[in-house]
Design an enzyme around this catalytic site. Structure first.
Site, PDB file in Angstrom:
ATOM      1  N   LYS A  35      33.544   8.078 100.830  1.00  0.00           N
ATOM      2  CA  LYS A  35      32.891   8.739  99.998  1.00  0.00           C
ATOM      3  C   LYS A  35      31.644   9.637 100.596  1.00  0.00           C
ATOM      4  O   LYS A  35      31.318  10.721 100.096  1.00  0.00           O
ATOM      5  CB  LYS A  35      32.506   8.037  98.356  1.00  0.00           C
ATOM      6  CG  LYS A  35      33.412   7.539  97.776  1.00  0.00           C
ATOM      7  CD  LYS A  35      33.275   6.312  96.982  1.00  0.00           C
ATOM      8  CE  LYS A  35      34.407   5.915  95.981  1.00  0.00           C
ATOM      9  NZ  LYS A  35      34.309   4.642  95.244  1.00  0.00           N
ATOM     10  N   ASP A  70      30.990   7.908  87.760  1.00  0.00           N
ATOM     11  CA  ASP A  70      32.286   7.219  87.587  1.00  0.00           C
ATOM     12  C   ASP A  70      32.902   7.350  86.281  1.00  0.00           C
ATOM     13  O   ASP A  70      33.827   7.042  85.981  1.00  0.00           O
ATOM     14  CB  ASP A  70      31.924   5.793  87.767  1.00  0.00           C
ATOM     15  CG  ASP A  70      32.413   5.330  89.141  1.00  0.00           C
ATOM     16  OD1 ASP A  70      33.370   5.968  89.781  1.00  0.00           O
ATOM     17  OD2 ASP A  70      31.787   4.496  89.875  1.00  0.00           O
ATOM     18  N   GLN A  94      29.901   0.367  93.467  1.00  0.00           N
ATOM     19  CA  GLN A  94      31.390   0.205  94.114  1.00  0.00           C
ATOM     20  C   GLN A  94      31.936  -1.075  93.242  1.00  0.00           C
ATOM     21  O   GLN A  94      31.228  -2.097  93.219  1.00  0.00           O
ATOM     22  CB  GLN A  94      31.526  -0.100  95.435  1.00  0.00           C
ATOM     23  CG  GLN A  94      33.072  -0.273  96.137  1.00  0.00           C
ATOM     24  CD  GLN A  94      34.028   1.177  95.893  1.00  0.00           C
ATOM     25  OE1 GLN A  94      33.284   2.076  95.652  1.00  0.00           O
ATOM     26  NE2 GLN A  94      34.962   0.850  95.511  1.00  0.00           N
TER      27      GLN A  94
HETATM   28  N1  GUN Z   1      36.728   0.632  93.073  1.00  0.00           N
HETATM   29  C1  GUN Z   1      38.098   1.223  92.941  1.00  0.00           C
HETATM   30  N2  GUN Z   1      37.998   2.476  92.460  1.00  0.00           N
HETATM   31  C2  GUN Z   1      36.753   2.707  92.105  1.00  0.00           C
HETATM   32  C3  GUN Z   1      36.055   3.891  91.369  1.00  0.00           C
HETATM   33  O1  GUN Z   1      36.546   4.794  91.314  1.00  0.00           O
HETATM   34  N3  GUN Z   1      34.774   3.581  91.212  1.00  0.00           N
HETATM   35  C4  GUN Z   1      34.142   2.552  91.527  1.00  0.00           C
HETATM   36  N4  GUN Z   1      32.860   2.327  91.235  1.00  0.00           N
HETATM   37  N5  GUN Z   1      34.578   1.463  92.221  1.00  0.00           N
HETATM   38  C5  GUN Z   1      35.821   1.544  92.326  1.00  0.00           C
END
Ligand code: GUN
Length: 299
Positions: free
Chosen positions: A54, A121, A98
């Site tokens: 990311k 998100d 996360q």
């Molecule tokens: N863990 C797995 N996929 C995601 C996501 O799209 N966002 C976040 N914050 N954590 C994740």
């Protein structure tokens, strides 16, 4: 029949190029640079890989990107303090915590502490609600939105189709169902959700015009579970042992690719299908959050 491949890598690159152009425009016209902060609590290796990719993508698109790494022993109060600091930072438009955090952290409390305007998100109940009612000016959750964009850009219309989703998670299954059933262009599907308590999942799968596998079980969907000509979207990313592979393991989805590709009309591969779309849509949400912070129309 051999299925056509839905190339998530190529489509995500297209989305990212568009995002980069829009971000450059935002900078030129308004002097604003989209900023994203990612909070990682603990040292889960898979989460670390996601967070690093990311960060890399944000830098490629010219965004500001902050990574906040907290020890696995960080308290809930410490995580909340970081969220509060980033909520106040005007240079940060998107905050992502996360998932999953360590067990002693209550993820719901953390998510509800996010400023909904920075919830890129789309996990905050306010944004989940807006998504459910089809409000156009909020965020859409990244993986489900990525799936909708894959369908749209592959020329596949869900209208009037029977979409069967395997999996009812808050991150993937439930929101994909909500987006596919929306009364809207690119949606209008009839939706069925299957889950761990559904008897005879295979019988439901065989009725699907669009089958979305988001169950987190390696190679769960076999060839005989798929209707000829179905569109198959594989959201799973699993690592399984493979003695023939150089490092003894390989990535696979929730679908037996080779068998299902023989019957489907379209299929997403793993890797290179849904995966790259998640980050592309996260960056697009961050751009939108920046546009919203300036009261500009969102794109
Ligand atoms: N863990 C797995 N996929 C995601 C996501 O799209 N966002 C976040 N914050 N954590 C994740």
């Amino acid at each position: 029949m051999a299925a056509q491949i839905i190339d998530g890598k190529a489509i995500s690159e297209q989305v990212n190029r568009e995002t980069a152009v829009l971000a450059a425009e935002l900078m030129q016209k308004h002097g604003a640079r989209p900023g994203i902060a990612v909070i990682l609590v603990g040292d889960d290796p898979a989460s670390r890989v996601y967070v690093n990719s990311k960060e890399k993508k944000a830098a490629e698109l010219g965004f500001r990107s902050d990574k906040v790494v907290l020890a696995a022993t960080a308290t809930q109060a410490e995580v909340l303090a970081e969220v509060a600091r980033l909520n106040r930072d005007p240079g940060i438009h998107g905050i992502l915590v996360q998932s999953p955090p360590p067990k002693h952290i209550d993820e719901r409390v953390i998510i509800e502490a996010l400023d909904p305007r920075k919830d890129v998100d789309c996990f905050h109940p306010y944004n989940v609600g807006k998504m459910l009612i089809g409000d156009q000016d909020g965020f859409l959750p990244c993986t489900p939105w990525g799936v909708m964009v894959l369908l749209e850009r592959s020329g596949i219309s869900p209208a009037g189709k029977h979409a069967v989703i395997i999996g009812r998670s808050n991150i993937v299954g439930k929101p994909i169902a909500a987006l596919l059933m929306q009364k809207a262009k690119g949606a209008d599907a009839t939706v069925t959700i299957c889950h761990s308590r559904t008897p005879d999942i295979a019988a439901f799968c065989r009725q699907a015009d669009i089958l979305v596998a988001a169950i987190g079980k390696p190679e769960f969907v076999k060839g005989d579970m798929v209707k000829p000509g179905a569109v198959v979207i594989d959201v799973g990313i699993n690592r399984i042992a493979d003695p023939a592979a150089r490092n003894g393991s390989r990535l696979c989805g929730d679908v037996v690719f080779r068998e299902v590709a023989e019957k489907a009309s379209w299929i997403t591969p793993v890797p290179g299908g849904v995966g790259p779309m998640t980050i592309a849509m996260l960056m697009r949400n961050t751009l939108r959050a920046c546009q919203m912070s300036l009261n500009l129309p969102v794109v």
